[in-house]
Design a protein around this motif. Structure first.
Motif, PDB file in Angstrom:
ATOM      1  N   THR A  48      21.820   2.379  23.354  1.00 20.58           N
ATOM      2  CA  THR A  48      20.921   1.473  24.067  1.00 20.58           C
ATOM      3  C   THR A  48      20.634   2.038  25.441  1.00 20.58           C
ATOM      4  O   THR A  48      21.556   2.370  26.179  1.00 20.58           O
ATOM      5  CB  THR A  48      21.551   0.075  24.205  1.00 20.58           C
ATOM      6  OG1 THR A  48      21.796  -0.445  22.898  1.00 20.58           O
ATOM      7  CG2 THR A  48      20.604  -0.861  24.948  1.00 20.58           C
ATOM      8  N   ARG A  64      10.382   8.449  18.793  1.00 19.54           N
ATOM      9  CA  ARG A  64       9.218   7.877  18.115  1.00 19.54           C
ATOM     10  C   ARG A  64       7.966   8.145  18.953  1.00 19.54           C
ATOM     11  O   ARG A  64       7.935   7.829  20.145  1.00 19.54           O
ATOM     12  CB  ARG A  64       9.411   6.371  17.909  1.00 19.54           C
ATOM     13  CG  ARG A  64      10.440   6.047  16.844  1.00 19.54           C
ATOM     14  CD  ARG A  64      10.822   4.574  16.851  1.00 19.54           C
ATOM     15  NE  ARG A  64       9.689   3.689  16.609  1.00 19.54           N
ATOM     16  CZ  ARG A  64       9.239   3.352  15.396  1.00 19.54           C
ATOM     17  NH1 ARG A  64       9.832   3.840  14.310  1.00 19.54           N
ATOM     18  NH2 ARG A  64       8.220   2.528  15.250  1.00 19.54           N
ATOM     19  N   ASP A  96      10.931   1.023  22.257  1.00 20.72           N
ATOM     20  CA  ASP A  96       9.779   0.343  21.665  1.00 20.72           C
ATOM     21  C   ASP A  96      10.212  -0.976  21.046  1.00 20.72           C
ATOM     22  O   ASP A  96      11.339  -1.438  21.251  1.00 20.72           O
ATOM     23  CB  ASP A  96       9.074   1.237  20.644  1.00 20.72           C
ATOM     24  CG  ASP A  96       9.934   1.501  19.400  1.00 20.72           C
ATOM     25  OD1 ASP A  96      11.037   0.934  19.289  1.00 20.72           O
ATOM     26  OD2 ASP A  96       9.489   2.289  18.543  1.00 20.72           O
ATOM     27  N   ALA A  97       9.327  -1.622  20.287  1.00 20.90           N
ATOM     28  CA  ALA A  97       9.605  -2.944  19.730  1.00 20.90           C
ATOM     29  C   ALA A  97      10.760  -2.927  18.740  1.00 20.90           C
ATOM     30  O   ALA A  97      11.388  -3.962  18.494  1.00 20.90           O
ATOM     31  CB  ALA A  97       8.352  -3.496  19.052  1.00 20.90           C
ATOM     32  N   THR A  98      11.083  -1.770  18.167  1.00 23.30           N
ATOM     33  CA  THR A  98      12.197  -1.668  17.221  1.00 23.30           C
ATOM     34  C   THR A  98      13.520  -1.430  17.927  1.00 23.30           C
ATOM     35  O   THR A  98      14.570  -1.422  17.288  1.00 23.30           O
ATOM     36  CB  THR A  98      11.949  -0.524  16.216  1.00 23.30           C
ATOM     37  OG1 THR A  98      12.072   0.741  16.895  1.00 23.30           O
ATOM     38  CG2 THR A  98      10.571  -0.632  15.587  1.00 23.30           C
ATOM     39  N   GLY A  99      13.468  -1.174  19.231  1.00 19.47           N
ATOM     40  CA  GLY A  99      14.680  -0.872  19.979  1.00 19.47           C
ATOM     41  C   GLY A  99      15.008   0.609  20.007  1.00 19.47           C
ATOM     42  O   GLY A  99      16.048   0.997  20.532  1.00 19.47           O
ATOM     43  N   ALA A 100      14.135   1.440  19.430  1.00 21.64           N
ATOM     44  CA  ALA A 100      14.366   2.879  19.399  1.00 21.64           C
ATOM     45  C   ALA A 100      13.651   3.563  20.556  1.00 21.64           C
ATOM     46  O   ALA A 100      12.668   3.046  21.094  1.00 21.64           O
ATOM     47  CB  ALA A 100      13.875   3.455  18.066  1.00 21.64           C
ATOM     48  N   ARG A 177       7.294  -1.975  27.613  1.00 25.09           N
ATOM     49  CA  ARG A 177       7.671  -0.913  26.694  1.00 25.09           C
ATOM     50  C   ARG A 177       6.665   0.235  26.786  1.00 25.09           C
ATOM     51  O   ARG A 177       5.594   0.072  27.360  1.00 25.09           O
ATOM     52  CB  ARG A 177       7.749  -1.459  25.267  1.00 25.09           C
ATOM     53  CG  ARG A 177       8.782  -2.577  25.115  1.00 25.09           C
ATOM     54  CD  ARG A 177       8.918  -3.014  23.663  1.00 25.09           C
ATOM     55  NE  ARG A 177       9.812  -4.148  23.535  1.00 25.09           N
ATOM     56  CZ  ARG A 177      11.137  -4.071  23.521  1.00 25.09           C
ATOM     57  NH1 ARG A 177      11.719  -2.886  23.621  1.00 25.09           N
ATOM     58  NH2 ARG A 177      11.880  -5.148  23.408  1.00 25.09           N
TER      59      ARG A 177
END
Length: 224
Positions: A48, A64, A96-100, A177
């Motif tokens: 994280t 990504r 990003d929105a996926t946490g990646a 983000r």
């Protein structure tokens, strides 16, 4: 041959102590086995990274990549910049929105909106509530308006505040983000919040950094 009574007592006591020691050792080595153990942080959803503290990526590390707002797969930072046709410094890196970990061109998902139709200023009132203009002198400085773009319209946040106060009112505590942006106006200056910083522009096209965000999405260098 029978052992003397004293020797038998020593052996009995010694044996008892050995049993106690063995039990204690077993408890030490088995301690906590019955308790549920928590997995290491890295196994709980992976690494994280605070959005306000973008990492310095290794050249070969992949993340990504977004092109024209679309996810195009994993790529190194340099490769992602090449796919977007921009310099590496023009990419925003964060979660990003996926946490990646992801990268996208600055404001790729939110280009600058049209400027408000009316001038974003109002005349500053005098002590008598009216504007006074002396012969040969300009009118008193206008009270600069602070506006927020909501995605469909411009809304007033207040008048007469400094640029720093306007930025704080618009964006303090807000983190974005990669590729996202939010817009505002301070007088005739466009303001843009992107990941880790807020930018300013006099032509609503070419933006330059005004202030950096800290890990709490605040702007300590702008004050209050």
């Amino acid at each position: 041959m029978a052992l003397p009574k004293d020797n038998r007592t020593v052996l009995i006591v010694g044996g008892g102590l050995a049993v106690v020691a063995a039990v204690a050792a077993a408890l030490v080595f088995s301690g906590g086995r019955g308790k549920p153990t928590e997995p290491p942080p890295a196994s709980q959803g992976g690494l994280t990274i605070d959005l306000a503290e973008a990492p310095s990526l290794e050249p070969a590390r992949e993340l990504r990549c977004f092109v024209n707002g679309q996810f195009v797969g994993q790529a190194t930072l340099a490769d992602c910049a090449q796919r977007n046709g921009v310099a590496t410094s023009a990419l925003d890196v964060g979660l990003d929105a996926t946490g990646a970990l992801a990268a996208a061109p600055t404001a790729a998902f939110a280009p600058p909106p049209q400027l408000p139709a009316n001038p974003a200023v109002e005349p500053a009132p005098t002590d008598h509530g009216t504007e006074v203009v002396e012969s040969g002198r300009p009118a008193p400085a206008a009270a600069t308006a602070c506006l927020r773009h909501t995605g469909s319209e411009w809304r007033s946040i207040g008048n007469g505040m400094s640029m720093g106060a306007c930025v704080q009112a618009l964006y303090a505590g807000t983190c974005l983000r990669p590729g996202e942006a939010e817009y505002g106006r301070w007088g005739d200056t466009s303001l843009r919040l992107v990941p880790r910083r807020v930018e300013q522009s006099s032509d609503n096209s070419r933006f330059r950094t005004l202030a950096q965000q800290d890990r709490n999405c605040q702007f300590p260098e702008l004050g209050r």
